[in-house]
Motif scaffolding. Structure first.
Motif, short mmCIF file in Angstrom:
data_model
loop_
_atom_site.label_atom_id
_atom_site.label_comp_id
_atom_site.label_asym_id
_atom_site.label_seq_id
_atom_site.Cartn_x
_atom_site.Cartn_y
_atom_site.Cartn_z
N MET A 191 0.83 -1.21 0.00
CA MET A 191 0.00 0.00 0.00
C MET A 191 0.87 1.26 0.00
SD MET A 191 -2.86 1.23 2.78
CE MET A 191 -4.10 0.07 2.21
N ILE A 192 1.91 1.27 0.81
CA ILE A 192 2.80 2.43 0.85
C ILE A 192 3.47 2.62 -0.51
CG2 ILE A 192 4.90 3.35 1.89
CD1 ILE A 192 4.07 1.95 4.49
N ARG A 193 3.88 1.50 -1.15
CA ARG A 193 4.51 1.60 -2.47
C ARG A 193 3.52 2.17 -3.49
NH1 ARG A 193 5.63 -3.34 -2.86
NH2 ARG A 193 7.63 -3.23 -1.77
N GLY A 194 2.26 1.72 -3.43
CA GLY A 194 1.26 2.25 -4.35
C GLY A 194 0.98 3.73 -4.12
N LEU A 195 0.94 4.14 -2.85
CA LEU A 195 0.71 5.56 -2.57
C LEU A 195 1.90 6.42 -3.03
CD1 LEU A 195 -0.93 5.31 0.98
CD2 LEU A 195 -2.06 5.78 -1.20
N VAL A 196 3.10 5.87 -2.93
CA VAL A 196 4.27 6.61 -3.43
C VAL A 196 4.19 6.78 -4.93
CG1 VAL A 196 6.77 6.49 -3.72
CG2 VAL A 196 5.76 5.99 -1.50
N ILE A 197 3.81 5.70 -5.63
CA ILE A 197 3.66 5.81 -7.09
C ILE A 197 2.57 6.83 -7.44
CG2 ILE A 197 3.02 4.53 -9.17
CD1 ILE A 197 4.20 2.03 -7.87
N PHE A 225 -0.20 7.87 -11.79
CA PHE A 225 -0.84 7.99 -10.49
C PHE A 225 -2.14 7.18 -10.45
CE2 PHE A 225 -2.92 11.66 -12.55
CZ PHE A 225 -4.25 11.48 -12.17
N ALA A 226 -2.74 6.91 -11.62
CA ALA A 226 -3.93 6.04 -11.63
C ALA A 226 -3.54 4.59 -11.31
CB ALA A 226 -4.61 6.11 -13.00
N VAL A 227 -2.41 4.15 -11.87
CA VAL A 227 -1.92 2.80 -11.56
C VAL A 227 -1.51 2.69 -10.10
CG1 VAL A 227 -0.11 1.12 -12.09
CG2 VAL A 227 -1.20 2.40 -13.93
N GLY A 228 -0.84 3.70 -9.58
CA GLY A 228 -0.46 3.68 -8.16
C GLY A 228 -1.66 3.65 -7.24
N LEU A 229 -2.73 4.39 -7.60
CA LEU A 229 -3.93 4.37 -6.79
C LEU A 229 -4.59 3.00 -6.79
CD1 LEU A 229 -5.99 5.93 -5.10
CD2 LEU A 229 -7.16 6.56 -7.22
N ALA A 230 -4.63 2.36 -7.95
CA ALA A 230 -5.20 1.01 -8.04
C ALA A 230 -4.37 0.01 -7.24
CB ALA A 230 -5.31 0.58 -9.50
N TYR A 231 -3.06 0.15 -7.29
CA TYR A 231 -2.14 -0.73 -6.54
C TYR A 231 -2.36 -0.58 -5.04
CZ TYR A 231 2.25 -3.25 -5.70
OH TYR A 231 3.18 -4.16 -5.30
N ALA A 260 -10.36 -2.03 -12.38
CA ALA A 260 -9.40 -0.92 -12.36
C ALA A 260 -8.73 -0.75 -13.71
CB ALA A 260 -8.36 -1.17 -11.27
N THR A 261 -8.39 -1.86 -14.37
CA THR A 261 -7.77 -1.77 -15.70
C THR A 261 -8.71 -1.15 -16.73
OG1 THR A 261 -6.46 -3.75 -15.18
CG2 THR A 261 -6.59 -3.11 -17.49
N LEU A 262 -10.00 -1.58 -16.70
CA LEU A 262 -10.97 -1.02 -17.64
C LEU A 262 -11.19 0.47 -17.39
CD1 LEU A 262 -13.57 -3.94 -17.79
CD2 LEU A 262 -11.86 -3.31 -19.50
N MET A 263 -11.21 0.87 -16.12
CA MET A 263 -11.40 2.28 -15.81
C MET A 263 -10.23 3.13 -16.32
SD MET A 263 -13.03 2.09 -11.97
CE MET A 263 -13.00 3.87 -11.80
N ILE A 264 -9.02 2.62 -16.16
CA ILE A 264 -7.84 3.37 -16.63
C ILE A 264 -7.86 3.46 -18.14
CG2 ILE A 264 -5.33 3.32 -16.76
CD1 ILE A 264 -5.33 2.03 -13.98
N LEU A 265 -8.17 2.34 -18.83
CA LEU A 265 -8.24 2.37 -20.29
C LEU A 265 -9.34 3.29 -20.80
CD1 LEU A 265 -7.64 -1.41 -21.13
CD2 LEU A 265 -6.03 0.47 -21.34
N ALA A 266 -10.49 3.28 -20.11
CA ALA A 266 -11.58 4.16 -20.51
C ALA A 266 -11.19 5.63 -20.29
CB ALA A 266 -12.84 3.82 -19.71
N TYR A 267 -10.48 5.89 -19.22
CA TYR A 267 -10.04 7.26 -18.97
C TYR A 267 -9.07 7.73 -20.05
CZ TYR A 267 -8.26 11.27 -16.36
OH TYR A 267 -7.90 12.53 -15.98
#
Length: 274
Positions: A191-197, A225-231, A260-267
């Motif tokens: 979680m900390i790694r994802g928040l850092v990303i 930052f979208a990938v980091g938030l999903a992570y 999460a992947t579909l949301m990022i691709l749609a965005y």
């Protein structure tokens, strides 16, 4: 003058006349050779009549100096008094036979399973055991978990641990309370790694927007930052699954990843085409 040959270098050695020593040195190689004139038998000298007469005369010991005083001999120790052995009577022997042998009292402490495994693996081996167990316990797919468990057992067996002990140690680690704390720490690190990303991606996006004023290309800088938030959200779901076992489900895990992947691709698609 006689001659002989050296047994080492085969050189001729001349023996001078009147030479009666048992060995002769070779001038060529320096080896010592035995002369033929010397005899191997020892020579004995016989006493003449005058020497035999002197040996038969008495010796006057009064002319000899007196001997120094000798130390007193130690006193002889008396024998220790040894008591006579006690002979048991026939009646006592018969009574002891009826009672039977006395039960032996043996004090033994109950060895816990953890103490047994820790004694076999050592303290560092216990830490490795818990980490190996946590590595496959985090897997939600049964096949993937079985493969990871097989690799963990092979890693234990490479440390000269028998297969039976490795299986017993992994079974103990799976039901141990330490596994939950290790999984919690691993998920928290994720979680900390994802928040850092997420934070790094957010800073990059803000700088690009403020300095370059991009068009549709700006959406590409928002992907990190979208990938980091999903992570980070995925790690949070796994942490909640430790407290709520219903959330530790393969469908929930992979369902969130797909969503999460579909949301990022749609965005991304919306940012490019709109």
């Amino acid at each position: 003058m006689e001659e002989l040959r050296c047994s080492q270098c085969s050189a001729k050695i001349s023996i001078p006349d009147g030479y009666n020593l048992p060995f002769l040195k070779c001038e060529n190689c320096g080896a010592h050779q035995k002369t033929p004139q010397a005899s191997n038998e020892p020579t004995y000298s016989l006493l003449d009549p005058a020497a035999r007469a002197r040996s038969q005369q008495p010796v006057d010991l009064s002319s000899l100096p007196p001997l120094p005083p000798s130390e007193p001999l130690p006193k002889k120790q008396k024998w220790r008094s040894i008591t006579e052995p006690i002979i048991a009577s026939a009646a006592r022997k018969e009574a002891a036979a009826k009672l039977g042998p006395k039960p032996m009292k043996a004090t033994a402490s109950v060895l816990s399973e953890r103490a047994f495994i820790e004694d076999a693996l050592g303290s560092h081996g216990m830490e490795m055991l818990m980490q190996l167990a946590a590595s496959y316990m985090a897997e939600l797919n049964e096949k993937t978990r079985a493969k990871a468990k097989s690799k963990a057992m092979q890693a234990l067996m490479r440390t000269r641990v028998t297969a039976e002990l490795a299986s017993q140690a992994l079974a103990y680690a799976e039901k141990s309370d330490e596994i939950d704390s290790i999984l919690w720490d691993n998920y928290r690190s994720n979680m900390i790694r994802g928040l850092v990303i997420f934070a790094v991606g957010l800073v990059i996006s803000a700088l690009v927007y403020a300095l370059a004023h991009p068009g549709w290309e700006f959406i590409l800088f928002q992907v990190p930052f979208a990938v980091g938030l999903a992570y980070a959200v995925n790690a949070g779901i796994n942490m909640a699954g430790i407290k709520i076992p219903a959330l530790r489900n393969e469908m929930i895990h992979y369902g969130f990843i797909i969503v999460a992947t579909l949301m990022i691709l749609a965005y991304i698609a919306a940012g490019i085409w709109l």
